[in-house]
Design an enzyme around this catalytic site. Structure first.
Site, mmCIF file in Angstrom:
data_model
loop_
_atom_site.group_PDB
_atom_site.id
_atom_site.type_symbol
_atom_site.label_atom_id
_atom_site.label_comp_id
_atom_site.label_asym_id
_atom_site.label_seq_id
_atom_site.Cartn_x
_atom_site.Cartn_y
_atom_site.Cartn_z
ATOM 1 N N TYR A 152 0.868 -1.195 0.000
ATOM 2 C CA TYR A 152 0.000 0.000 0.000
ATOM 3 C C TYR A 152 0.899 1.237 0.000
ATOM 4 O O TYR A 152 1.605 1.508 0.967
ATOM 5 C CB TYR A 152 -0.901 -0.058 1.235
ATOM 6 C CG TYR A 152 -1.822 1.127 1.478
ATOM 7 C CD1 TYR A 152 -2.107 2.078 0.513
ATOM 8 C CD2 TYR A 152 -2.452 1.267 2.722
ATOM 9 C CE1 TYR A 152 -2.969 3.139 0.767
ATOM 10 C CE2 TYR A 152 -3.318 2.319 2.979
ATOM 11 C CZ TYR A 152 -3.565 3.254 2.003
ATOM 12 O OH TYR A 152 -4.410 4.304 2.272
ATOM 13 N N LYS B 146 -1.476 -1.231 -4.000
ATOM 14 C CA LYS B 146 -2.528 -0.208 -3.959
ATOM 15 C C LYS B 146 -1.799 1.110 -4.153
ATOM 16 O O LYS B 146 -0.989 1.519 -3.309
ATOM 17 C CB LYS B 146 -3.250 -0.254 -2.611
ATOM 18 C CG LYS B 146 -4.277 0.838 -2.396
ATOM 19 C CD LYS B 146 -4.862 0.693 -0.980
ATOM 20 C CE LYS B 146 -6.051 1.557 -0.689
ATOM 21 N NZ LYS B 146 -5.769 2.997 -0.696
HETATM 22 O O1 MN9 Z 1 -7.115 5.117 0.373
HETATM 23 C C1 MN9 Z 1 -8.446 7.008 0.166
HETATM 24 N N1 MN9 Z 1 -7.469 7.814 0.790
HETATM 25 C C2 MN9 Z 1 -7.589 8.201 2.054
HETATM 26 C C3 MN9 Z 1 -7.839 5.728 -0.273
HETATM 27 O O2 MN9 Z 1 -8.509 7.903 2.757
HETATM 28 C C4 MN9 Z 1 -6.507 9.052 2.561
HETATM 29 C C5 MN9 Z 1 -9.118 7.646 -1.049
HETATM 30 O O3 MN9 Z 1 -10.231 6.849 -1.331
HETATM 31 C C6 MN9 Z 1 -9.533 9.086 -0.801
HETATM 32 O O4 MN9 Z 1 -10.269 9.143 0.385
HETATM 33 C C7 MN9 Z 1 -10.405 9.639 -1.924
HETATM 34 C C8 MN9 Z 1 -10.870 11.071 -1.676
HETATM 35 O O5 MN9 Z 1 -9.813 11.994 -1.868
HETATM 36 O O6 MN9 Z 1 -9.710 9.544 -3.118
#
Ligand code: MN9
Length: 291
Positions: free
Chosen positions: A133, A161
């Site tokens: 990740y 990821k």
């Molecule tokens: O891991 C998410 N990142 C965080 C994935 O939560 C920091 C994303 O899904 C973001 O929340 C999304 C919104 O900016 O892209």
């Protein structure tokens, strides 16, 4: 394993402990209403780094019990204490998860070799395939394309990821390692990342708009870019609202409007504010217009 995975939100009681019924309700909403292909459990969106080991295990158990056999399940087990990571990884395997995932270790300035050692250590002890990740905006850990490739080459590492806006690196990785799984991690970039050949996406907003994300993924994979762009615009309306008012709290406020007892974020994250509740109402109205 591919498609749209929700990064499952954390669901807590007022005292900060896991709300098991709430977790189950959110899992059901994701599967039955959003139609997602999988769940990414205990990631950033799950507020994992605010939890005790016992809480992390409880979430893994509850989700497996509610969802096993219905959608693919990835358990995020990362952290900087390898003993804890390996204990969670064993738990995930015992519970029948399909894969584990681990964030790059943070806080100390680990060298590229140490980052590789971290993944080797986890992957060789894990009965499940490992998805690394990568999220430099939160961890502060940036890696070169070569470093990322060397992690993908670690035995038992099946993918990555990729939560970065470095499209050049994404293309280079895709081309260099076509057999590995790459999941796009930024919901607002789902369309262009799908065009570059990712295998799916993992994201927080998919807890409420996973059905829109599925359209983007399927349309873009089929080359129907004009139609996919319209759905990305809808997703990005939601992303801008939640990012403006506070990501997890606003998403939970939307879940609450849909009858899921999503509660508050875990301290030290702030309780959900009035402005977040207002934003949630606007998002729900928008969602109802789009359908
Ligand atoms: O891991 C998410 N990142 C965080 C994935 O939560 C920091 C994303 O899904 C973001 O929340 C999304 C919104 O900016 O892209």
């Amino acid at each position: 394993m591919n498609g749209i995975f929700s990064a499952l939100l954390g669901v807590f009681n007022a005292d900060g402990d896991i709300n098991e019924d709430g977790v189950r309700a959110l899992v059901r909403h994701n599967i039955d209403k959003c139609g997602i292909d999988g769940l990414y459990v205990n990631g950033s969106t799950g507020e994992t780094f605010l939890m005790t080991m016992e809480m992390r295990k409880k979430v893994l158990r509850t989700v497996a019990d509610e969802a096993k056999g219905q959608v693919s399940l990835i358990a995020h087990v990362g952290g900087i204490c390898l003993d804890d990571v390996n204990e969670l990884s064993k738990e995930a395997a015992d519970l029948g998860y399909d894969a584990i995932s681990a964030v790059t270790p943070f806080y100390y300035k680990f060298t590229p070799d140490e980052l590789r050692l971290y993944y080797t250590n986890i992957a060789e002890k894990s009965a499940l395939p490992l998805i690394a990740y990568y999220i430099p905006s939160l961890t502060g850990v940036t890696m070169s394309i070569d470093n990322l490739c060397s992690i993908l080459d670690t035995p038992n590492v099946s993918g990555l990821k990729f939560t970065s806006n470095d499209f050049f690196a994404l293309e280079r990785l895709r081309t260099a390692r076509p057999e590995k799984l790459i999941f796009s991690g930024f919901d607002e970039m789902l369309l262009p990342m799908t065009v570059l050949g990712t295998n799916g996406a993992i994201g927080s907003t998919y807890n409420i708009i996973g059905h829109w994300a599925k359209k983007i993924y399927e349309l873009a994979s089929a080359g129907k870019l004009d139609e996919a762009r319209v759905w990305q615009q809808h997703v990005n309306y939601v992303v801008s609202e939640v990012n403006n008012y506070g990501l997890y709290g606003t998403l939970k406020a939307v879940c609450t409007l849909y009858g899921i007892p999503a509660g508050n974020c875990k301290a030290p994250m702030a309780p959900i504010s009035f402005r977040q509740r207002e934003a949630a109402r606007r998002i729900k109205d928008y969602m109802e217009k789009v359908k």
